[in-house]
Enzyme design. Structure first.
Site, PDB file in Angstrom:
ATOM      1  N   ASP B 316     -19.184  28.642 -22.403  1.00 24.21           N
ATOM      2  CA  ASP B 316     -19.356  28.671 -23.464  1.00 24.21           C
ATOM      3  C   ASP B 316     -20.383  27.047 -23.625  1.00 24.21           C
ATOM      4  OD1 ASP B 316     -18.059  30.721 -24.765  1.00 24.21           O
ATOM      5  OD2 ASP B 316     -16.608  29.620 -24.475  1.00 24.21           O
ATOM      6  N   TYR B 404     -14.419  33.887 -31.016  1.00 26.12           N
ATOM      7  CA  TYR B 404     -13.754  32.724 -30.510  1.00 26.12           C
ATOM      8  C   TYR B 404     -13.598  31.564 -31.477  1.00 26.12           C
ATOM      9  CZ  TYR B 404      -9.800  33.893 -27.301  1.00 26.12           C
ATOM     10  OH  TYR B 404      -9.198  34.818 -26.973  1.00 26.12           O
TER      11      TYR B 404
END
Lengths: 636, 636
Positions: B316, B404
């Protein structure tokens, strides 16, 4: 997964920045991030060298090129002088230009590129949100994809796409590709993947380079997955303000938000939680979770074998009583302003009641934490931002057994969790010594020299909780899943299957009720999530204190419910010989599958004292969480 | 250790209780603790059978004898009916009478003893505070002890004693003895043990039965150990109220209580903490702790090998950027009312600045927690109760990378700790499937059936922190102590010594500055205390995603500081091949002893989705603490 970002590009006038900008010397701190005006300068400087029109220029990363550590440290050192000389201000930039990756350093004071290297190694720079958005949009105009959408009888206007990096799986030659995944619209569109379609986009060409439509799978329904407050009917609201008292106490029964439980006091156990149940909105009833929970024993062996210390292996609950030594809690200090206090009573030696004022406090806790949240920027034309504050109800007792203070908290949360915490504070167990400096010490002193003539002796603390979980009724099972590349799930049949020493394998521990299934066919259940402080006993098995506290070798035990098996160290602990402990009961290896079972969990601390623990110890906390696993959508 | 307790015996009129008492039927809840009037009844009933004058009667335990579970559950079931029939109310009592232990059950409605058994097994009941006080007092009149006090040139009036249980060390015959330990007075008398004296008191006889004065050791000084606020001068006070803003923000520099640090924003790392220093009152200066800390990578592999899912192994930070995907924080929801917000900027693809409003919030947090406390009741004539509230300063960012949401918190505490937490929330990664019930599934679906046609896919999250600790300067060492029955302390010489997978052994991890000693000769240092979520990667070493994230096999790494080694997964992560990661750099096995070192810590989550994670996941948190070990009393 990184969807397109509806970023707020600043529409300040460039002119404003260029004129208002002051010299780099005026930066307040050399570690400050790149400012908007600096971004404009960087953009201008690099665009001059790589005109976008001919180079297909994109900025993949722009950050601060930090001064060296020594420069920073000397800058700080001189911070008292008024004429503070700021170090040179530089930026590190990664661009793509003509399908190449460049690493550029710009001097912001000189306004020039001072270094520019083409990177030819493996891997590509971070993706920009703009190129992802472009790729996502591209797919929606790609004829084979439009055909796939039609084949599934979906409306193209309701399709939203999002990009994924492709990874690397051993290929020798790679290109700057991403994969695009598409979903069917709903506020919570992640529920509705269009499965089976693989789309590869080359970012340098901005073209679809691979397309497969492998399988067709139904699009899941999104009903009931809208997480916005405005769309939900919540039965009871939680204020979450610090002066609120949004809970009811009726005698010893407490109700708050979706929880109700009973709180009681015992001279040995201290605080006891019983009958904790959680409200099920769908069924409009409360459902049982925890029949009873309390600290069954608190074993504190000091680790010093010398004549005056070897016997200091205290069982605080069974020998002294956590309730007997409970402290009167002080409003505004031990508990916050919104706390409600309860008194406790026990029988003195003569049988008469002894009152402990303010033995418990109960308060609603909001500390700025988030119970859950999501920001959604991938839906064209909207930004969805839903946040629920984490508010919990805390029931607290403090037990001060001599020099140690134990802060005992039970925390109920709207999400269904019960968080159990114990904090150790107070004053160290100290031994006098002849030493005043570590250098004088030649032998093992079984502790840390804290001050002149003073040693803080090593000690352990094992806080053993009794947890009679009755999830939706009393016949429960204990399930251990060991996570390997594949999950191996075992339901414990007898007590020996459930004896667990944490740490060796990645495991998931769940108490389930195999007699109650959710609509999906999953067993209802609660997970045990170990928290900080997972020490287990270091004493050898034949050491007498260890014989008496044999249960501290494992963190987890499960026993069939037996009313008389309540105190992990036995009913009579003072001078006990270990013949009536949890370890002994459990050695009968009784059946525990689909039975009324009790879970025992030990929070263990190895306390190696240090100077900062002297003269008072900052609270060191440990605990665990009982976390809701499957409860909703019950079939029966 | 259990000192005498200045308990508040209730001086209510017995008459009042006996007259005001109502029938047992009126008890509000069958699990309620024994009430004062019930204690009086019990005392009367048992004293009638065992007159104290002739039986030497003491009440060692009085508690509730609970109704059976089934009785309780049916009582609850009938709670709606008005004529609620309370189950019989009973008490379980342990007394000592004529040197014997009795287990008695009293029926409180019938007011009679319904069972009375003499216990003849091993061990003794809990000690009462009264008998401990009596034993402590006894010692002060015991001539050999008075001689020991004189020999040490101490005043008897300044001696205070406290009792300890004797344990069991294999003796065949034992008596009901306790050991008494004595201290020399001071508010914090635990600092001043009178070492070398062993006193055994028989509680049944209330006589000293053994006395040894083995060695003489100086009594430590208590200077500087008085922990009462009224006796200390604190430089800066912390309000700890929820609407307070007791911190200063000057540009990007923050100061609060005894901390100062710099906070910055980067498109890849998101929130960066630099130059965190703590104020030393004694030296009147700030001392360095953390040069820099940030999330270096956040690796999220999904654990599904099928065609459309195998490549979902996202980095990420390195592929998308935690800063690029930072969410705009919402006042009063993402952060509490007293929060101050800061904006962040990054360069868009075209190089122009993009603003993220409210990218950080900073707030003082007080949630009713206790930083440290102690209640002292052993000093004749006083009760000392000192409590300090735990107030901390939180710097927060939320990064929403697709479905998320990661809540990233850095928490600074007055005690010197930095607590680092990451909370996972948002929406699960979901896969569409043909199933609507678990019973239909025959093969491995690599996830949990959450709803009709919907599978939550297994995933892991590895949040790797870069922690450049410079404790009092940049030459530091990394010390690992393995706790066995003896401590084995090793200072890591090279990188391979410092690669640690948590869980196998009980260890203590410390970063020390071996060049700075405290007055006691201890190295100054900070401890790393792992928190919840200690997963490490389950992928096999030759799996491609694992080759790219090889560093996730260990929780702890230590490297020599190298300005270019900043991103655990390499500078170019998209399609990287694992040739530029922390694991590769560290394989050179460079020296790390007494060097400028960087600590890397990975918080790991194995996320097995469950129905309660659907449609939004309640926040699951993990983290660690950097805890002050030795800082004070510096020599140089």
């Amino acid at each position: 997964m990184a969807p397109s970002l509806s970023a707020l590009v600043i529409l300040f006038s460039l002119f404003f920045f260029l004129t208002s900008t002051h010299s780099a010397h005026s930066h307040e701190h050399p570690l400050d991030p790149i400012t908007p005006s600096e971004f404009f300068h960087i953009q201008t400087i690099i665009s001059n060298s790589y005109p976008s029109s001919t180079h297909n220029l994109t900025f993949q990363y722009v950050g601060l090129e930090e001064p060296n550590k020594s420069t920073i440290l000397s800058w700080i050192h001189c911070s008292s002088s008024t004429a503070k000389n700021n170090p040179p201000r530089k930026s590190f930039i990664i661009i793509r230009a003509n399908k190449e990756t460049h690493e550029i350093i710009v001097d912001l004071l000189q306004r020039s590129i001072i270094s520019d290297k083409v990177y030819t190694g493996h891997g590509y720079p971070p993706l920009t949100s703009e190129e992802q958005t472009a790729a996502n949009q591209l797919v929606l105009t790609y004829p084979p994809f439009i055909r796939s959408v039609k084949k599934r009888k979906l409306k193209l206007s309701e399709v939203v796409c999002s990009s994924f990096t492709v990874g690397w799986f051993g290929e020798e030659y790679v290109k700057r590709n991403i994969k695009i995944l598409c979903f069917y619209l709903d506020v919570n569109f992640y529920v509705r993947p269009i499965e089976g379609v693989t789309i590869v986009v080359n970012l340098d060409e901005m073209k679809v380079t691979e397309y497969t439509d492998r399988i067709m799978v139904p699009i899941p329904k999104a009903e009931g997955t809208d997480y916005r407050k405005s769309k939900s009917k919540q039965s009871k609201d939680v204020m979450g303000i610090h002066d609120g008292r949004c809970f009811d106490i009726d005698g010893h029964s407490v109700s708050w938000a979706n929880w109700k439980f009973h709180i009681s006091f015992d001279v040995r156990a201290g605080l006891i939680i019983s009958l904790a149940s959680i409200y099920d909105q769908e069924k409009d009833k409360f459902r049982h979770v925890l029949y009873k929970g309390f600290i069954s024993e608190l074993f504190t062996p000091y680790m010093d074998p010398t004549e005056e210390w070897y016997y200091r292996t205290i069982f605080d609950a069974g020998e002294f009583g956590l309730g007997q030594y409970a402290s009167q809690l002080e409003p505004l200090k031990d508990c916050p302003a919104n706390a409600v206090f309860m008194d406790g009573y026990y029988a003195g030696q003569d049988g008469n009641p002894v009152e402990i004022k303010n033995v418990f406090c109960i308060f609603e806790k909001y500390a700025g934490d988030i119970m859950w949240r999501h920001t959604e920027t991938s839906i064209p034309g909207k930004v969805i931002r839903e946040v629920r504050k984490e508010v919990s109800l805390v029931a607290r007792m403090v037990s001060t057994v001599g020099n140690y203070d134990y802060i005992i908290d039970w925390k109920f949360q709207e999400s269904g969790s019960i968080k159990v915490e114990v904090g150790l504070t107070g004053i160290l167990g100290m031994k006098a010594t002849e030493y005043t400096h570590k250098g004088q010490i030649k032998e093992d002193i079984f502790g840390t020299l804290l001050s002149d003539y003073t040693v803080g002796v090593y000690q352990d603390h094992f806080v053993t909780y009794y947890l009679d979980l009755d999830v939706d009724g009393d016949n429960n099972s204990f399930v251990k899943s060991t996570l390997k590349t594949k999950r191996v799930t075992e339901t414990a049949k007898t007590e020996s299957d459930a004896k667990i020493k944490l740490g060796a394998d990645p495991i998931e521990l769940v108490v389930v009720n195999p007699n109650k299934k959710t609509k999906m066919g999953n067993d209802v259940g609660y997970r045990l999530i170990p928290g900080r402080q997972q020490a287990s006993s270091l004493l050898s098995d034949d050491d007498y204190p260890q014989i008496r506290a044999a249960y501290t070798k494992y963190h987890v035990w499960v026993t069939p419910y037996n009313k008389s098996e309540k105190w992990a160290s036995g009913l009579y602990v003072d001078q006990s010989r270990g013949d009536d402990t949890l370890a002994v009961w459990s050695s009968r290896n009784r059946e525990i599958q689909n039975k009324d079972i009790v879970l025992w969990y030990t929070v263990g601390f190895h306390h190696v004292p240090c100077q900062e623990d002297f003269p008072v110890m900052p609270t060191l906390s440990g605990g665990f969480e009982l976390r809701l696993k499957e409860i909703r959508s019950l079939t029966t």
